[in-house]
Write a protein that holds these residues in place. Structure first.
Motif, PDB file in Angstrom:
ATOM      1  N   ALA A 120      -4.173  -8.422   3.360  1.00  0.00           N
ATOM      2  CA  ALA A 120      -4.557  -9.495   4.278  1.00  0.00           C
ATOM      3  C   ALA A 120      -4.706  -8.994   5.710  1.00  0.00           C
ATOM      4  CB  ALA A 120      -3.541 -10.626   4.202  1.00  0.00           C
ATOM      5  N   SER A 121      -5.022  -7.724   5.862  1.00  0.00           N
ATOM      6  CA  SER A 121      -5.403  -7.085   7.109  1.00  0.00           C
ATOM      7  C   SER A 121      -4.215  -6.695   7.978  1.00  0.00           C
ATOM      8  CB  SER A 121      -6.357  -7.965   7.925  1.00  0.00           C
ATOM      9  OG  SER A 121      -6.918  -7.226   8.993  1.00  0.00           O
ATOM     10  N   GLY A 122      -4.330  -5.507   8.525  1.00  0.00           N
ATOM     11  CA  GLY A 122      -3.385  -5.001   9.507  1.00  0.00           C
ATOM     12  C   GLY A 122      -4.184  -4.254  10.553  1.00  0.00           C
ATOM     13  N   ASP A 123      -3.593  -3.195  11.115  1.00  0.00           N
ATOM     14  CA  ASP A 123      -4.335  -2.445  12.119  1.00  0.00           C
ATOM     15  C   ASP A 123      -4.848  -1.099  11.592  1.00  0.00           C
ATOM     16  OD1 ASP A 123      -2.012  -0.963  12.044  1.00  0.00           O
ATOM     17  OD2 ASP A 123      -1.367  -1.483  14.072  1.00  0.00           O
ATOM     18  N   LEU A 124      -4.890  -0.960  10.261  1.00  0.00           N
ATOM     19  CA  LEU A 124      -5.495   0.214   9.627  1.00  0.00           C
ATOM     20  C   LEU A 124      -6.576  -0.224   8.630  1.00  0.00           C
ATOM     21  CD1 LEU A 124      -2.205   2.208   8.829  1.00  0.00           C
ATOM     22  CD2 LEU A 124      -3.807   2.641  10.715  1.00  0.00           C
ATOM     23  N   PRO A 125      -7.428  -1.172   9.017  1.00  0.00           N
ATOM     24  CA  PRO A 125      -8.333  -1.772   8.026  1.00  0.00           C
ATOM     25  C   PRO A 125      -9.313  -0.793   7.394  1.00  0.00           C
ATOM     26  CG  PRO A 125      -9.000  -2.395  10.250  1.00  0.00           C
ATOM     27  CD  PRO A 125      -7.659  -1.730  10.371  1.00  0.00           C
ATOM     28  N   TYR A 126      -9.786   0.176   8.154  1.00  0.00           N
ATOM     29  CA  TYR A 126     -10.786   1.090   7.611  1.00  0.00           C
ATOM     30  C   TYR A 126     -10.142   2.128   6.694  1.00  0.00           C
ATOM     31  CZ  TYR A 126     -13.423  -1.330  11.144  1.00  0.00           C
ATOM     32  OH  TYR A 126     -14.001  -2.331  11.895  1.00  0.00           O
ATOM     33  N   ASP A 127      -8.910   2.505   7.005  1.00  0.00           N
ATOM     34  CA  ASP A 127      -8.171   3.385   6.103  1.00  0.00           C
ATOM     35  C   ASP A 127      -7.922   2.685   4.774  1.00  0.00           C
ATOM     36  OD1 ASP A 127      -7.294   5.808   7.904  1.00  0.00           O
ATOM     37  OD2 ASP A 127      -6.934   4.002   9.088  1.00  0.00           O
ATOM     38  N   VAL A 128      -7.538   1.412   4.847  1.00  0.00           N
ATOM     39  CA  VAL A 128      -7.254   0.658   3.625  1.00  0.00           C
ATOM     40  C   VAL A 128      -8.511   0.506   2.777  1.00  0.00           C
ATOM     41  CG1 VAL A 128      -6.468  -1.562   2.713  1.00  0.00           C
ATOM     42  CG2 VAL A 128      -5.283  -0.540   4.666  1.00  0.00           C
ATOM     43  N   LEU A 129      -9.647   0.248   3.423  1.00  0.00           N
ATOM     44  CA  LEU A 129     -10.900   0.167   2.671  1.00  0.00           C
ATOM     45  C   LEU A 129     -11.224   1.496   1.999  1.00  0.00           C
ATOM     46  CD1 LEU A 129     -13.084  -1.953   5.119  1.00  0.00           C
ATOM     47  CD2 LEU A 129     -12.264  -2.665   2.859  1.00  0.00           C
ATOM     48  N   ALA A 130     -10.896   2.596   2.660  1.00  0.00           N
ATOM     49  CA  ALA A 130     -11.106   3.907   2.047  1.00  0.00           C
ATOM     50  C   ALA A 130     -10.191   4.081   0.841  1.00  0.00           C
ATOM     51  CB  ALA A 130     -10.858   5.012   3.069  1.00  0.00           C
ATOM     52  N   TRP A 131      -8.936   3.640   0.962  1.00  0.00           N
ATOM     53  CA  TRP A 131      -8.008   3.723  -0.179  1.00  0.00           C
ATOM     54  C   TRP A 131      -8.530   2.896  -1.342  1.00  0.00           C
ATOM     55  CZ3 TRP A 131      -3.014   2.303   3.013  1.00  0.00           C
ATOM     56  CH2 TRP A 131      -2.767   3.328   3.946  1.00  0.00           C
ATOM     57  N   ARG A 132      -9.083   1.735  -1.023  1.00  0.00           N
ATOM     58  CA  ARG A 132      -9.647   0.880  -2.076  1.00  0.00           C
ATOM     59  C   ARG A 132     -10.646   1.657  -2.922  1.00  0.00           C
ATOM     60  NH1 ARG A 132     -13.762  -4.009  -0.609  1.00  0.00           N
ATOM     61  NH2 ARG A 132     -14.893  -2.167   0.132  1.00  0.00           N
TER      62      ARG A 132
END
Length: 482
Positions: A120-132
């Motif tokens: 539900a979003s934090g301050d590492l959104p692009y890293d999380v999308l990469a992990w996805r």
């Protein structure tokens, strides 16, 4: 004639061989008691066959073991097989220096039977999308990750890692950006976002074919958010305020600056009415708006005066920099006097009491923890089991609580055709439990094995995941002490 007879005999023998041949699968789970979560019933004596990341067949053990053989066979011994658990509200963040500590949380979810999480979003959104993407490709181990990417907010918001918007044109650009990132949904929060832009963002995201989730600004009513098309309300306090008779007046006074947030909350508490709440929740159900209560996080903060959590064994799984992010909530709670402490206790109980009202009204309740950085002692993995225990403590049945963590998430994403049941054609995301969760929701903690996208993680493998997490944190702790 003799030649024809010989040919016929060979053909019959080939057919007979084909009928008797067993089909090959990757995994065969035998002697399982399948938990039919939708009907809240048990189906004993079942076998489950998987290949790749799909369930191929489910049926009586005696029948399926005649038809199937597998590279790996597990005798469940009558244990209870449920669909994989979903945590529908998690966060990753704390800044670039915390990327490794955040990534180390992913195996903790799997070790606790959680096969899908909604970021539900934090301050590492692009890293999380990469992990996805890495998880989907098999390059990174972890639960299936569904993410909002960067949240939509106002200008100079409290929360970092957002798309800042101060106009409708900004919102349009933000929605286009999220669409280009192929996010799974949109998160909208109310730190500095203008109320009218909150509604506009919800409408534009929905028009772009994206589900929306968020915090409803105090200057708006729940009905206004629903009229705009919000898909889920995060945190029970936002749903709670729909039960106040004068919610609209409170919202108008807050928007005009006539009252502050403290006075607004006092008036909402004073004006709460069961009949008003049930009518509002019935409307919520009719519109298909889901609610993620995140009760456990609220409980932890409300009762920090009674339990400091400083000696929680689970801290061994949380990196030192992530633990440090807990401080700000702890320090804020410590500043409260006796009256403020009593107020937060009472407020938690009042808000938690609407949980069975939502259920009775037909609102779909989603289990989500709010676990991650900043949210003190709200732990990734075990936190979902704490959340389910609270659901039952506050009035849901074990079956209803189990559904909130296995079927509600897939329903919200429109994925019940693939998830949420132990059935042929569904995803091979499964949890094998030692005890019956329909009798005692605490049974979700008694995990014998997890099947994640078709790959079996037996108890030894799950214990190894936990041991590896502890070892990483121990090493980080040692480095931090130097």
């Amino acid at each position: 004639m003799k030649l024809l007879a010989a040919v016929a005999a060979v053909a019959l023998s080939l057919v007979a061989g084909q009928v008797g041949a067993q089909e090959r699968a990757d995994l065969l789970i035998r002697n399982a008691t399948v938990v039919d979560v939708e009907q809240a019933r048990l189906v004993p004596g079942q076998a489950v066959v998987t290949r790749g990341d799909r369930i191929l067949a489910v049926g009586p053990d005696a029948d399926l073991t005649k038809r199937w053989t597998a590279d790996r066979t597990v005798d469940a011994g009558g244990r209870y097989l449920i669909p994989g658990l979903w945590d529908m509200h998690v966060h990753f963040g704390g800044g670039p220096e915390l990327i490794d500590e955040n990534k180390a949380l992913l195996p903790l979810y799997v070790a606790h039977g959680i096969t899908t999480v909604r970021d539900a979003s934090g301050d590492l959104p692009y890293d999380v999308l990469a992990w996805r993407g890495e998880i989907a490709r098999g390059a990174l181990f972890g639960p299936t990750l569904l993410s909002s990417g960067p949240k939509i907010e106002g200008v100079k918001p409290v929360w970092k890692g957002t798309l800042e918007t101060g106009s409708e044109a900004d919102v349009d650009q933000a929605v286009a950006r999220l669409k280009s990132l192929d996010v799974d949904f949109v998160k909208i929060t109310d730190s500095t976002l203008k109320p009218e832009l909150f509604l506009y963002a919800v409408k534009q995201a929905r028009a772009a074919g994206l589900r929306t989730s968020g915090h409803i600004p105090m200057a708006l009513t729940v009905r206004q958010a629903m009229d705009a098309g919000i898909s889920s309300i995060e945190h029970l306090d936002y749903a709670y305020k729909a039960g106040a008779k004068d919610e609209a007046a409170v919202a108008a006074d807050f928007a005009a600056g006539r009252i502050d947030r403290t006075e607004a909350r006092r008036r909402l508490d004073e004006g709460f009415d069961a009949a008003t709440a049930m009518a509002a929740y019935g409307d919520m159900a009719a519109r298909g708006v889901f609610v993620t209560p995140t009760l456990n996080g609220g409980r932890i903060i409300a009762f920090l005066d009674q339990d400091s959590h400083e000696n929680d064994p689970y801290l061994a799984y949380i990196g030192p920099k992530l633990r440090k992010t807990y401080d700000w909530r702890v320090q804020r709670a410590a500043q409260a006097d006796a009256a403020a402490i009593a107020l937060r206790h009472a407020r938690f109980e009042r808000e938690a009491a609407v949980l069975p009202m939502l259920q009775a009204a037909g609102v779909t309740i989603m289990a989500g923890t709010d676990a991650g950085f900043l949210n003190s002692f709200n732990y990734p993995g075990i936190g979902l089991h704490d959340e389910l225990a609270l659901f039952v403590d506050k009035g849901l049945t074990p079956a209803q609580a189990l559904s909130s963590a296995t079927r509600a998430g897939p329903a919200w994403f429109g994925k019940l055709d693939r998830y949420g049941a132990v059935e042929a054609g569904k995803a091979a995301d499964l949890v094998l439990l030692d005890r019956n969760p329909l009798e005692d929701i605490g049974a979700t903690r008694a995990i014998h094995a997890v099947v994640l996208r078709g790959a079996l993680q037996d108890r030894a493998a799950l214990d190894a995941l936990l041991a590896q997490a502890r070892a990483k944190v121990a090493a980080w702790n040692a480095e931090a002490r130097k």
